[in-house]
Enzyme design. Structure first.
Site, PDB file in Angstrom:
ATOM      1  CE1 TYR A  61      -4.271   1.022  -0.222  1.00 38.16           C
ATOM      2  CE2 TYR A  61      -4.477  -1.185   0.694  1.00 38.16           C
ATOM      3  CZ  TYR A  61      -5.030  -0.106   0.031  1.00 38.16           C
ATOM      4  OH  TYR A  61      -6.327  -0.159  -0.376  1.00 38.16           O
ATOM      5  CD  GLU A  63      -4.724   5.347   0.732  1.00 42.25           C
ATOM      6  OE1 GLU A  63      -4.590   6.005   1.770  1.00 42.25           O
ATOM      7  OE2 GLU A  63      -5.780   4.761   0.414  1.00 42.25           O
ATOM      8  CG  ASP A 207      -7.996  10.257 -24.341  1.00 43.88           C
ATOM      9  OD1 ASP A 207      -7.038   9.455 -24.365  1.00 43.88           O
ATOM     10  OD2 ASP A 207      -9.140   9.938 -23.949  1.00 43.88           O
ATOM     11  CB  THR A 233      -4.626   3.512 -22.182  1.00 44.03           C
ATOM     12  OG1 THR A 233      -4.347   3.496 -23.589  1.00 44.03           O
ATOM     13  CG2 THR A 233      -6.068   3.961 -21.967  1.00 44.03           C
ATOM     14  CE  LYS A 236      -7.419   1.811 -25.226  1.00 40.35           C
ATOM     15  NZ  LYS A 236      -8.394   2.892 -25.338  1.00 40.35           N
ATOM     16  NE  ARG A 242      -7.085  -3.946 -19.621  1.00 35.58           N
ATOM     17  CZ  ARG A 242      -7.145  -4.090 -20.952  1.00 35.58           C
ATOM     18  NH1 ARG A 242      -6.402  -4.991 -21.561  1.00 35.58           N
ATOM     19  NH2 ARG A 242      -7.942  -3.339 -21.653  1.00 35.58           N
TER      20      ARG A 242
HETATM   21  C1  LIG Z   1      -9.397   3.320 -24.499  1.00 32.73           C
HETATM   22  C2  LIG Z   1      -9.644   4.756 -24.328  1.00 32.73           C
HETATM   23  C3  LIG Z   1      -9.926   5.308 -23.073  1.00 32.73           C
HETATM   24  C4  LIG Z   1     -10.266   4.491 -21.844  1.00 32.73           C
HETATM   25  O1  LIG Z   1      -9.371   3.626 -21.403  1.00 32.73           O
HETATM   26  P1  LIG Z   1      -9.819   2.469 -20.377  1.00 32.73           P
HETATM   27  O2  LIG Z   1      -8.504   2.018 -19.872  1.00 32.73           O
HETATM   28  O3  LIG Z   1     -10.569   1.470 -21.177  1.00 32.73           O
HETATM   29  O4  LIG Z   1     -10.665   3.086 -19.317  1.00 32.73           O
HETATM   30  C5  LIG Z   1     -10.045   6.683 -22.972  1.00 32.73           C
HETATM   31  N1  LIG Z   1      -9.904   7.466 -24.045  1.00 32.73           N
HETATM   32  C6  LIG Z   1      -9.667   6.967 -25.274  1.00 32.73           C
HETATM   33  C7  LIG Z   1      -9.539   7.898 -26.417  1.00 32.73           C
HETATM   34  C8  LIG Z   1      -9.542   5.590 -25.459  1.00 32.73           C
HETATM   35  O5  LIG Z   1      -9.360   5.111 -26.682  1.00 32.73           O
END
Ligand SMILES: *Cc1c(COP(=O)(O)O)cnc(C)c1O
Length: 421
Positions: A61, A63, A207, A233, A236, A242
């Site tokens: 932990y 925090e 994003d 993220t 991807k 993740r």
């Molecule tokens: C995949 C994605 C997210 C969310 O990611 P998660 O890990 O699934 O919550 C947010 N914004 C965009 C543009 C994405 O493609």
């Protein structure tokens, strides 16, 4: 359970403790080995990333932040988290990085909460035009808590029209403008977004969840030096565990950190953050740049091959790792096509197309992406073969014998590109 029985469990292998789950892991591993993964948001991580995720950091932990934790025993975690931060800063040229967000949506939630009050006006790309749920969809926290104006792609070109974005921004005067997507295959003009935002006094939020690996691999323009705040993220195209990170200009550091913890989250997932650090180290190599280049080459090849067979690809090609196929060009539907492809061992995701007349559960398109097949070593020749399998499966969607024979060819190709063996 006696204490000695409990301590015996500490070292027993999964296959003896829980054969059911061990069996399912084996089944999933076999599925991934024998099928072609074309889901644009998925990838295949290295054994090094897997190992870090399965490490003893999960027991901890922590925090708070390095040097200011609410638990003892964090001297090792502090070093690990700082390493992850330093590597992410180097990779993206960021002034400040928070590596604790548990996933993309919570990272975006932190940005909204740090920048906006409930009810504030925000501008984002509409979901069925390629945006993400967290960019203002009415069922999502974003659409529920903030007052969204959404921009769309042009009906003819399927590209974002920056003049339209400017027009909407001047009219709506948003507090924050979001640029980024989950299903759009062309470059984003980050500088144009920034100049519109400056004109109306809005905060810029990028994003890059989908394209972070292509940016890290130096194949696409990096918005981090241009925008106020950028989230991504890590699972991807970046090929990590993740999770997510938030990168900001110095001015937003305090607000973002405070919003992630204690604003939204409790303890960070230290085992995942260790794996993020590994992923950043991998992404800093020239090998990863070659990977990112090949992902795009493969996507361009796949799009070209499908177009030459008469499939309409939105925007007539791609600049990145993904494409949306408008199946109406072949009188096909998204759901049935996804199922036919699944039967031959090719995974993809159905997708709406802009101005779709069908519903999200059975939309008019499928979204395809090349990050995962590129990770296992497939190049243009294999991608061409995959395009052939896709076309054959869709043209014979109700012929199970034919689908079975294509499935055999898919498995044969996969066997030449093993993942973890
Ligand atoms: C995949 C994605 C997210 C969310 O990611 P998660 O890990 O699934 O919550 C947010 N914004 C965009 C543009 C994405 O493609």
């Amino acid at each position: 359970m006696s204490s000695s029985a409990a301590s015996k469990l500490l070292t027993a292998p999964l296959s003896s403790v829980d054969p059911e789950i061990a069996g399912l892991i084996d089944r999933e591993a076999a599925r991934q080995e024998h099928e072609i993964e074309l889901i644009a948001s998925e990838n295949t991580v290295s054994k090094a990333v897997l190992e870090a995720m399965g490490s003893v950091f999960t027991n901890k932990y922590s925090e708070g932040y390095a040097g200011k934790r609410y638990y003892g025993g964090n001297e090792v975690v502090d070093v690990m988290e700082q390493l992850a931060i330093n590597r992410a800063k180097e990779l993206f040229g960021a002034e400040h990085v928070n590596v604790q967000p548990l996933s993309g949506s919570p990272a975006n939630l932190a940005v909204y909460m740090a920048v906006c009050k409930p009810g504030d006006k925000v501008l984002g790309l509409k979901l069925d035009h390629g945006g993400h749920l967290s960019h203002g969809h009415p069922v999502n926290f974003s659409g529920l808590n903030y007052n969204f104006a959404q921009y769309e792609v042009d009906e003819k070109t399927c590209r974002i029209d920056m003049d339209k974005v400017r027009e909407i921004a001047l009219r709506e005067r948003p507090r924050m403008i979001i640029a980024g997507f989950s299903a759009y295959s062309r470059d984003i003009d980050w500088k144009a977004f920034k100049s519109i935002a400056d004109e109306v006094g809005a905060v810029t939020f990028g994003d890059i969840a989908h394209i972070a690996g292509l940016i890290a691999g130096k194949q696409l323009e990096n918005p981090v030096p241009i925008f106020d705040i950028v989230t991504t993220t890590t699972h991807k195209t970046l090929r990590g565990p993740r999770g997510a990170i938030i990168m900001t200009k110095g001015a937003f550091k305090k607000d973002i950190d405070r919003t992630v913890f204690p604003g939204i989250q409790g303890g960070p997932h230290d085992h995942i953050n260790a794996a993020k650090a590994v992923c950043f180290k991998e992404a800093l190599t020239t090998d990863f740049q070659d990977y990112a280049k090949q992902v795009i080459l493969n996507a361009k090849t796949l799009a070209g091959e499908l177009m030459s067979r008469g499939y309409r690809i939105l925007t007539d090609g791609t600049d990145n790792h993904l494409m949306v196929v408008d199946l109406r060009s072949k009188d096909l539907a998204g759901k049935a096509s996804e199922i036919a492809l699944e039967k031959v061992g090719i995974s993809c995701s159905r997708s709406t197309v802009p101005f779709d007349t069908k519903k999200a559960l059975d939309p008019s398109g499928i979204r395809l992406g090349t990050p995962s097949l590129t990770t296992r070593g497939m190049g243009e020749a294999e991608t061409k073969a995959v395009a052939g399998f896709i076309d054959a499966a869709l043209m014979n969607a109700s012929d199970d014998a034919k689908l079975a024979s294509i499935r055999g060819q898919v498995a044969e190709l996969c066997n030449k590109f093993p993942i973890y063996v």
